[in-house]
Design a protein around this motif. Sequence first.
Motif, PDB file in Angstrom:
ATOM      1  N   LEU A   1       0.823  -1.220   0.000  1.00  0.00           N
ATOM      2  CA  LEU A   1       0.000   0.000   0.000  1.00  0.00           C
ATOM      3  C   LEU A   1       0.852   1.264   0.000  1.00  0.00           C
ATOM      4  CD1 LEU A   1      -2.886  -1.027   2.446  1.00  0.00           C
ATOM      5  CD2 LEU A   1      -2.717  -1.339  -0.036  1.00  0.00           C
ATOM      6  N   GLU A   2       2.010   1.180   0.599  1.00  0.00           N
ATOM      7  CA  GLU A   2       2.938   2.323   0.642  1.00  0.00           C
ATOM      8  C   GLU A   2       3.175   2.890  -0.769  1.00  0.00           C
ATOM      9  OE1 GLU A   2       4.687   4.741   3.079  1.00  0.00           O
ATOM     10  OE2 GLU A   2       4.426   2.763   4.009  1.00  0.00           O
ATOM     11  N   SER A   3       3.272   2.028  -1.760  1.00  0.00           N
ATOM     12  CA  SER A   3       3.599   2.497  -3.113  1.00  0.00           C
ATOM     13  C   SER A   3       2.389   2.420  -4.053  1.00  0.00           C
ATOM     14  CB  SER A   3       4.754   1.671  -3.690  1.00  0.00           C
ATOM     15  OG  SER A   3       4.370   0.309  -3.764  1.00  0.00           O
ATOM     16  N   THR A   4       1.188   2.245  -3.481  1.00  0.00           N
ATOM     17  CA  THR A   4      -0.016   2.115  -4.306  1.00  0.00           C
ATOM     18  C   THR A   4      -0.914   3.347  -4.183  1.00  0.00           C
ATOM     19  OG1 THR A   4       0.004  -0.290  -4.030  1.00  0.00           O
ATOM     20  CG2 THR A   4      -2.075   0.700  -4.747  1.00  0.00           C
ATOM     21  N   ALA A   5      -1.201   3.966  -5.314  1.00  0.00           N
ATOM     22  CA  ALA A   5      -2.147   5.083  -5.331  1.00  0.00           C
ATOM     23  C   ALA A   5      -3.566   4.533  -5.432  1.00  0.00           C
ATOM     24  CB  ALA A   5      -1.857   5.996  -6.508  1.00  0.00           C
ATOM     25  N   VAL A   6      -4.517   5.266  -4.873  1.00  0.00           N
ATOM     26  CA  VAL A   6      -5.925   4.875  -4.953  1.00  0.00           C
ATOM     27  C   VAL A   6      -6.661   5.904  -5.803  1.00  0.00           C
ATOM     28  CG1 VAL A   6      -8.059   4.500  -3.666  1.00  0.00           C
ATOM     29  CG2 VAL A   6      -5.873   3.765  -2.709  1.00  0.00           C
ATOM     30  N   ASN A   7      -7.452   5.404  -6.734  1.00  0.00           N
ATOM     31  CA  ASN A   7      -8.200   6.277  -7.629  1.00  0.00           C
ATOM     32  C   ASN A   7      -9.654   5.866  -7.492  1.00  0.00           C
ATOM     33  OD1 ASN A   7      -8.891   7.856 -10.001  1.00  0.00           O
ATOM     34  ND2 ASN A   7      -8.853   5.919 -11.167  1.00  0.00           N
ATOM     35  N   VAL A   8     -10.442   6.695  -6.825  1.00  0.00           N
ATOM     36  CA  VAL A   8     -11.821   6.303  -6.565  1.00  0.00           C
ATOM     37  C   VAL A   8     -12.750   7.141  -7.447  1.00  0.00           C
ATOM     38  CG1 VAL A   8     -11.826   7.716  -4.457  1.00  0.00           C
ATOM     39  CG2 VAL A   8     -13.621   6.033  -4.795  1.00  0.00           C
ATOM     40  N   VAL A   9     -13.638   6.434  -8.148  1.00  0.00           N
ATOM     41  CA  VAL A   9     -14.409   7.067  -9.211  1.00  0.00           C
ATOM     42  C   VAL A   9     -15.888   6.746  -9.068  1.00  0.00           C
ATOM     43  CG1 VAL A   9     -14.617   7.379 -11.701  1.00  0.00           C
ATOM     44  CG2 VAL A   9     -12.443   6.583 -10.739  1.00  0.00           C
ATOM     45  N   SER A  10     -16.702   7.779  -8.926  1.00  0.00           N
ATOM     46  CA  SER A  10     -18.159   7.607  -8.970  1.00  0.00           C
ATOM     47  C   SER A  10     -18.775   8.936  -9.370  1.00  0.00           C
ATOM     48  CB  SER A  10     -18.686   7.163  -7.599  1.00  0.00           C
ATOM     49  OG  SER A  10     -20.097   7.364  -7.544  1.00  0.00           O
ATOM     50  N   ARG A  11     -19.509   8.905 -10.455  1.00  0.00           N
ATOM     51  CA  ARG A  11     -20.152  10.125 -10.944  1.00  0.00           C
ATOM     52  C   ARG A  11     -21.021  10.750  -9.859  1.00  0.00           C
ATOM     53  NH1 ARG A  11     -21.681  12.490 -15.508  1.00  0.00           N
ATOM     54  NH2 ARG A  11     -20.161  11.114 -16.458  1.00  0.00           N
ATOM     55  N   SER A  12     -21.899   9.941  -9.269  1.00  0.00           N
ATOM     56  CA  SER A  12     -22.842  10.470  -8.288  1.00  0.00           C
ATOM     57  C   SER A  12     -22.188  10.661  -6.930  1.00  0.00           C
ATOM     58  CB  SER A  12     -24.004   9.491  -8.133  1.00  0.00           C
ATOM     59  OG  SER A  12     -23.521   8.255  -7.613  1.00  0.00           O
ATOM     60  N   GLY A  13     -21.078   9.967  -6.736  1.00  0.00           N
ATOM     61  CA  GLY A  13     -20.483   9.980  -5.398  1.00  0.00           C
ATOM     62  C   GLY A  13     -21.227   9.110  -4.413  1.00  0.00           C
ATOM     63  N   THR A  14     -22.212   8.355  -4.872  1.00  0.00           N
ATOM     64  CA  THR A  14     -23.012   7.521  -3.958  1.00  0.00           C
ATOM     65  C   THR A  14     -23.153   6.069  -4.425  1.00  0.00           C
ATOM     66  OG1 THR A  14     -25.052   8.118  -5.097  1.00  0.00           O
ATOM     67  CG2 THR A  14     -24.439   9.500  -3.231  1.00  0.00           C
ATOM     68  N   THR A  15     -22.376   5.656  -5.439  1.00  0.00           N
ATOM     69  CA  THR A  15     -22.482   4.278  -5.928  1.00  0.00           C
ATOM     70  C   THR A  15     -22.147   3.299  -4.799  1.00  0.00           C
ATOM     71  OG1 THR A  15     -21.696   5.138  -8.033  1.00  0.00           O
ATOM     72  CG2 THR A  15     -21.756   2.743  -7.783  1.00  0.00           C
ATOM     73  N   ALA A  16     -23.094   2.437  -4.474  1.00  0.00           N
ATOM     74  CA  ALA A  16     -22.959   1.593  -3.280  1.00  0.00           C
ATOM     75  C   ALA A  16     -21.702   0.724  -3.324  1.00  0.00           C
ATOM     76  CB  ALA A  16     -24.203   0.715  -3.133  1.00  0.00           C
ATOM     77  N   GLU A  17     -21.491   0.013  -4.447  1.00  0.00           N
ATOM     78  CA  GLU A  17     -20.350  -0.898  -4.536  1.00  0.00           C
ATOM     79  C   GLU A  17     -19.038  -0.139  -4.351  1.00  0.00           C
ATOM     80  OE1 GLU A  17     -22.745  -0.506  -6.781  1.00  0.00           O
ATOM     81  OE2 GLU A  17     -23.408  -2.422  -7.639  1.00  0.00           O
ATOM     82  N   THR A  18     -18.958   1.025  -4.981  1.00  0.00           N
ATOM     83  CA  THR A  18     -17.718   1.791  -4.968  1.00  0.00           C
ATOM     84  C   THR A  18     -17.439   2.365  -3.590  1.00  0.00           C
ATOM     85  OG1 THR A  18     -18.044   2.297  -7.297  1.00  0.00           O
ATOM     86  CG2 THR A  18     -16.542   3.741  -6.067  1.00  0.00           C
ATOM     87  N   LEU A  19     -18.469   2.919  -2.973  1.00  0.00           N
ATOM     88  CA  LEU A  19     -18.268   3.485  -1.644  1.00  0.00           C
ATOM     89  C   LEU A  19     -17.918   2.392  -0.638  1.00  0.00           C
ATOM     90  CD1 LEU A  19     -18.518   6.555  -0.815  1.00  0.00           C
ATOM     91  CD2 LEU A  19     -19.377   5.997  -3.078  1.00  0.00           C
TER      92      LEU A  19
END
Lengths: 427, 427
Positions: B119-137
């Motif tokens: 995780l130290e060298s892993t970036a996280v890119n979180v994507v949801s148009r609505s900002g409320t997509t259940a699976e993504t959140l």
Amino acid sequence: MDVDIGNALASAASPGVPRSYLDRLDARVADAHERIERGMADGEFGYAALNLPERVDTGAIRDAVAPLDGAEAVLTVGIGGSALGAATLTDALDTEGEAYYLDNVDPAQVSDLLDDLDLESTAVNVVSRSGTTAETLANFLVVRDAYEARDVDWTERTLVTTGESGNLRDLADEHDLPVLPVPEGVPGRFSALSTVGLAPAAILGVDVETVVEGARRERESLAGSLYETPAYAYGAIAYALDARGANANVAMPYHESLETYAEWYAQLHAESLGKDGLGQTPVRALGATDQHSQLQLYRAGPNDKLVTFVRARDGPDVPIPEADLDGLDYLADSTLGGLRDAEFEATEASLADVGLPNVRVTIDRVDAASVGGLLYGMEAAVVLAGELYDVETFTQPAVEWGKEVARDLLRGADALDEKETLRVTRE
Amino acid sequence: MDVDIGNALASAASPGVPRSYLDRLDARVADAHERIERGMADGEFGYAALNLPERVDTGAIRDAVAPLDGAEAVLTVGIGGSALGAATLTDALDTEGEAYYLDNVDPAQVSDLLDDLDLESTAVNVVSRSGTTAETLANFLVVRDAYEARDVDWTERTLVTTGESGNLRDLADEHDLPVLPVPEGVPGRFSALSTVGLAPAAILGVDVETVVEGARRERESLAGSLYETPAYAYGAIAYALDARGANANVAMPYHESLETYAEWYAQLHAESLGKDGLGQTPVRALGATDQHSQLQLYRAGPNDKLVTFVRARDGPDVPIPEADLDGLDYLADSTLGGLRDAEFEATEASLADVGLPNVRVTIDRVDAASVGGLLYGMEAAVVLAGELYDVETFTQPAVEWGKEVARDLLRGADALDEKETLRVTRE
């Protein structure tokens, strides 16, 4: 495996199969079962695949893979049935180490993979029934070269699975490599539960005996009625729905680790039943992901599909950490598995609501015994369907034409005349 | 991209499209093109996607990903269109580091992946148009927890791509995270050439400006005739073949690195055209691998498919090392690419031989410019087809029903009544 075909009956779906038709079809299932049992008893070509749970020698597999003990990765070189069954098992089950597959002929893939691998700790598993499969031999020569270029002794790290004669057999004899036989009378796409499918899993620490035991239990369920045999219920309903217009057969497991299973099933189904102008088109899908991709079509497009869900009753789970998120109150106290299960139920209901036929296949867990049972059950389902369609389930004559042409082209034959061209190019 | 539709004409295939019909259809293509141009000029919902090559701000992407510089891997958390475009690009193109996607809701997958990642060298890119997509959140909460549990500061490693408001926007504001906007008026499945699709590639060193430039060149080819516009030739022939019985649309790239492209296309096609009882079933295939899986069905099964080959004119190659192998003389002096190309030509001829309609899409190389052009071209093809079918290309109303039911189930609603059951279980 258990199968629920309720949502594929005429009382629930359109197209759907009337219960009265199923009752009549069951007489043909009984005849087909007799034919299958006779084929198994005589070890006839193809039918012999259904004897694998009793016949496969896991001790021999253990012996053959023993010299590779300690490998941290296994690179399987094979194509079609020589790779897909093995990949299904190593992707579905927990392994000690990584499984890689060269099951295409693609220069970029081969060089990228060989650049990335630590060959010192990578075992090679090369698989070809005939020992002369062009893609497999070509890839293997490149792999062997890479080991030699890096001064790693490939002969200490290579397992061969092949027939009694051919290039691979000669190679194994010459370098004293461990060799596993391909099972007699078993087409490649039915070889997941044989040396072909089990060896890579065994190298990576999978309990292959339990895989076989799960298949054996499924084998014991084969009986002369679709109402008693989950595998036959599935094969019969798929056949009956195809005749009523469900010409696509969608395999939609709800476990990421079963994604390759859907690919395996697509091969099993297409090569076994796609002949004489017949055969549903197998489609691979994955829940819950494809709810955001294919579900719109399944629910609102033509009712020309059978969607087959595959899911496990039980499995690992991960709680969703608490957070105060607007509009997402319903995630509180839930788990990733709970969310997935709710989405599965909703999707199944969503198709039932519009009468798109769907079937639920349930296994206990995504583990060695249940996956062994699932693969066996689906093989038996396809064999039963082949009897009902009255096709030659175990041959694949239509792939030969292209193989011959490809060989001629490589031997320097003139480029093919194109049948017709209408090229549209960018200015 | 260039398109050859010769093998889909009535002179070559059955079903096939008569040249005279195509000529008449071209008048409708001209009208549709006008409609599309008008939608683009007005920035109308959906049509706006075709403006992305001019509109996307790659400078803003570069700025937003700058804080993640040095990441050796990127974990994208998103589902459907929030993941597939990005995955298509990072799988197709050379990247500096690994791209991972959590685009499902699967506890086993999430824990296995988090266990394996540094995780130290892993970036996280979180994507949801609505900002409320259940699976993504839900996935993101689990990911964030894992960073915290390992004492790695996720706020220094996380990029958010989302709309103007919603949970993800609030989270980004609270922790001062870099944020990219989702493009206005662009449905998720059309967002590959926007911030949504390009950010992970940019983090991993892909020349995203060239991807966009390739799309821009394809955009310039749009004209009012299918005979002048490769994208429209493809959209029109797929539409015309569907009406004649080709109700499956098989995407079969001949490059391993384009396997995800086929999945992207399946989403684009299914969600855009699968409505009002219409829509071909998209099928993902891969050459040469699926010659050993699906070709039997394509050649000998029902002529109810359009097979679309995608291949590059040029690319890296690997010579096949010399070896004296029985029966494989034809591999001598060849290369893996040469073998693949011969197999492609043979397969195309093999389908033409039985009159199964097929189309050849050709790009220069599997590189940034050509893949950008391919994605743009196929988006334009689907938009054109939507006009011809006269459906609402840019909506996906049929997925809402299930989402609502899943939410109710998680909120504690009673389990759903099953529509019909017929369970077959093992004794």
